[in-house]
Design a protein around this motif. Structure first.
Motif, PDB file in Angstrom:
ATOM      1  N   GLN A  71       0.835  -1.200   0.000  1.00  0.00           N
ATOM      2  CA  GLN A  71       0.000   0.000   0.000  1.00  0.00           C
ATOM      3  C   GLN A  71       0.867   1.246   0.000  1.00  0.00           C
ATOM      4  N   VAL A  72       0.250   2.356  -0.377  1.00  0.00           N
ATOM      5  CA  VAL A  72       0.882   3.666  -0.292  1.00  0.00           C
ATOM      6  C   VAL A  72      -0.002   4.535   0.593  1.00  0.00           C
ATOM      7  N   TRP A  73       0.566   5.595   1.101  1.00  0.00           N
ATOM      8  CA  TRP A  73      -0.190   6.550   1.903  1.00  0.00           C
ATOM      9  C   TRP A  73      -0.262   7.850   1.121  1.00  0.00           C
ATOM     10  N   ILE A  74      -1.470   8.347   0.976  1.00  0.00           N
ATOM     11  CA  ILE A  74      -1.704   9.563   0.211  1.00  0.00           C
ATOM     12  C   ILE A  74      -2.039  10.692   1.174  1.00  0.00           C
ATOM     13  N   VAL A  75      -1.276  11.776   1.090  1.00  0.00           N
ATOM     14  CA  VAL A  75      -1.535  12.977   1.882  1.00  0.00           C
ATOM     15  C   VAL A  75      -2.244  13.957   0.950  1.00  0.00           C
ATOM     16  N   TYR A  76      -3.378  14.456   1.396  1.00  0.00           N
ATOM     17  CA  TYR A  76      -4.184  15.337   0.554  1.00  0.00           C
ATOM     18  C   TYR A  76      -4.952  16.321   1.427  1.00  0.00           C
ATOM     19  N   HIS A  77      -5.620  17.270   0.776  1.00  0.00           N
ATOM     20  CA  HIS A  77      -6.455  18.238   1.495  1.00  0.00           C
ATOM     21  C   HIS A  77      -7.796  18.338   0.796  1.00  0.00           C
ATOM     22  N   ASP A  78      -8.781  18.819   1.518  1.00  0.00           N
ATOM     23  CA  ASP A  78     -10.106  19.039   0.911  1.00  0.00           C
ATOM     24  C   ASP A  78     -10.544  20.487   1.075  1.00  0.00           C
ATOM     25  N   SER A  79      -9.560  21.387   1.129  1.00  0.00           N
ATOM     26  CA  SER A  79      -9.854  22.808   1.319  1.00  0.00           C
ATOM     27  C   SER A  79     -10.182  23.531   0.025  1.00  0.00           C
ATOM     28  N   GLY A  80     -10.010  22.880  -1.106  1.00  0.00           N
ATOM     29  CA  GLY A  80     -10.292  23.505  -2.393  1.00  0.00           C
ATOM     30  C   GLY A  80     -10.443  22.451  -3.462  1.00  0.00           C
ATOM     31  N   PRO A  81     -10.908  22.862  -4.631  1.00  0.00           N
ATOM     32  CA  PRO A  81     -11.200  21.889  -5.680  1.00  0.00           C
ATOM     33  C   PRO A  81      -9.986  21.412  -6.486  1.00  0.00           C
ATOM     34  N   ASP A  82      -8.859  22.096  -6.403  1.00  0.00           N
ATOM     35  CA  ASP A  82      -7.725  21.776  -7.271  1.00  0.00           C
ATOM     36  C   ASP A  82      -6.479  21.371  -6.486  1.00  0.00           C
ATOM     37  N   ASN A  83      -5.630  20.596  -7.154  1.00  0.00           N
ATOM     38  CA  ASN A  83      -4.325  20.200  -6.603  1.00  0.00           C
ATOM     39  C   ASN A  83      -4.443  19.618  -5.193  1.00  0.00           C
ATOM     40  N   ASN A  84      -5.334  18.671  -5.027  1.00  0.00           N
ATOM     41  CA  ASN A  84      -5.615  18.141  -3.694  1.00  0.00           C
ATOM     42  C   ASN A  84      -4.565  17.163  -3.189  1.00  0.00           C
ATOM     43  N   ILE A  85      -3.939  16.401  -4.056  1.00  0.00           N
ATOM     44  CA  ILE A  85      -2.938  15.437  -3.602  1.00  0.00           C
ATOM     45  C   ILE A  85      -1.633  16.172  -3.348  1.00  0.00           C
ATOM     46  N   LEU A  86      -1.139  16.043  -2.118  1.00  0.00           N
ATOM     47  CA  LEU A  86       0.067  16.753  -1.704  1.00  0.00           C
ATOM     48  C   LEU A  86       1.297  15.854  -1.711  1.00  0.00           C
ATOM     49  N   GLY A  87       1.099  14.555  -1.574  1.00  0.00           N
ATOM     50  CA  GLY A  87       2.223  13.626  -1.587  1.00  0.00           C
ATOM     51  C   GLY A  87       1.751  12.185  -1.528  1.00  0.00           C
ATOM     52  N   VAL A  88       2.564  11.287  -2.073  1.00  0.00           N
ATOM     53  CA  VAL A  88       2.299   9.852  -2.031  1.00  0.00           C
ATOM     54  C   VAL A  88       3.560   9.188  -1.474  1.00  0.00           C
ATOM     55  N   LEU A 126      -4.714  11.954   5.625  1.00  0.00           N
ATOM     56  CA  LEU A 126      -3.822  10.852   5.287  1.00  0.00           C
ATOM     57  C   LEU A 126      -4.656   9.595   5.122  1.00  0.00           C
ATOM     58  N   THR A 127      -4.505   8.932   3.973  1.00  0.00           N
ATOM     59  CA  THR A 127      -5.292   7.734   3.690  1.00  0.00           C
ATOM     60  C   THR A 127      -4.405   6.662   3.071  1.00  0.00           C
ATOM     61  N   PRO A 128      -4.435   5.425   3.600  1.00  0.00           N
ATOM     62  CA  PRO A 128      -3.723   4.337   2.932  1.00  0.00           C
ATOM     63  C   PRO A 128      -4.515   3.871   1.710  1.00  0.00           C
ATOM     64  N   PHE A 129      -3.802   3.424   0.683  1.00  0.00           N
ATOM     65  CA  PHE A 129      -4.448   2.943  -0.531  1.00  0.00           C
ATOM     66  C   PHE A 129      -3.697   1.710  -1.008  1.00  0.00           C
ATOM     67  N   PRO A 130      -4.386   0.593  -1.253  1.00  0.00           N
ATOM     68  CA  PRO A 130      -3.696  -0.635  -1.654  1.00  0.00           C
ATOM     69  C   PRO A 130      -3.096  -0.532  -3.056  1.00  0.00           C
ATOM     70  N   VAL A 131      -1.911  -1.120  -3.225  1.00  0.00           N
ATOM     71  CA  VAL A 131      -1.263  -1.196  -4.530  1.00  0.00           C
ATOM     72  C   VAL A 131      -0.708  -2.600  -4.698  1.00  0.00           C
TER      73      VAL A 131
END
Length: 62
Positions: A3-20, A44-49
């Protein structure tokens, strides 16, 4: 890698993914570092790969 961990925000509609990240600790540290820059913080959310669209139906909401 399972799995990977995705760091993101929901403060706006664009460029939400900040890092993987492939390391949960690094992802958490980065999340804490960048969270103050966004109204709703950083998430922060884990995602299976590996993941393929043919594997199953997965709804991704970011």
């Amino acid at each position: 890698m399972k799995q990977v961990w995705i760091v993101y925000h929901d403060s706006g509609p664009d460029n939400n993914i900040l890092g993987v990240f492939d390391d949960e600790g690094e992802a958490y540290e980065f999340q804490e570092l960048v969270a103050p820059n966004y109204d709703n913080g950083a998430l922060l959310t884990p995602f299976p790969v590996p993941w393929r669209y043919t594997d199953r139906v997965t709804e991704i909401r970011i």
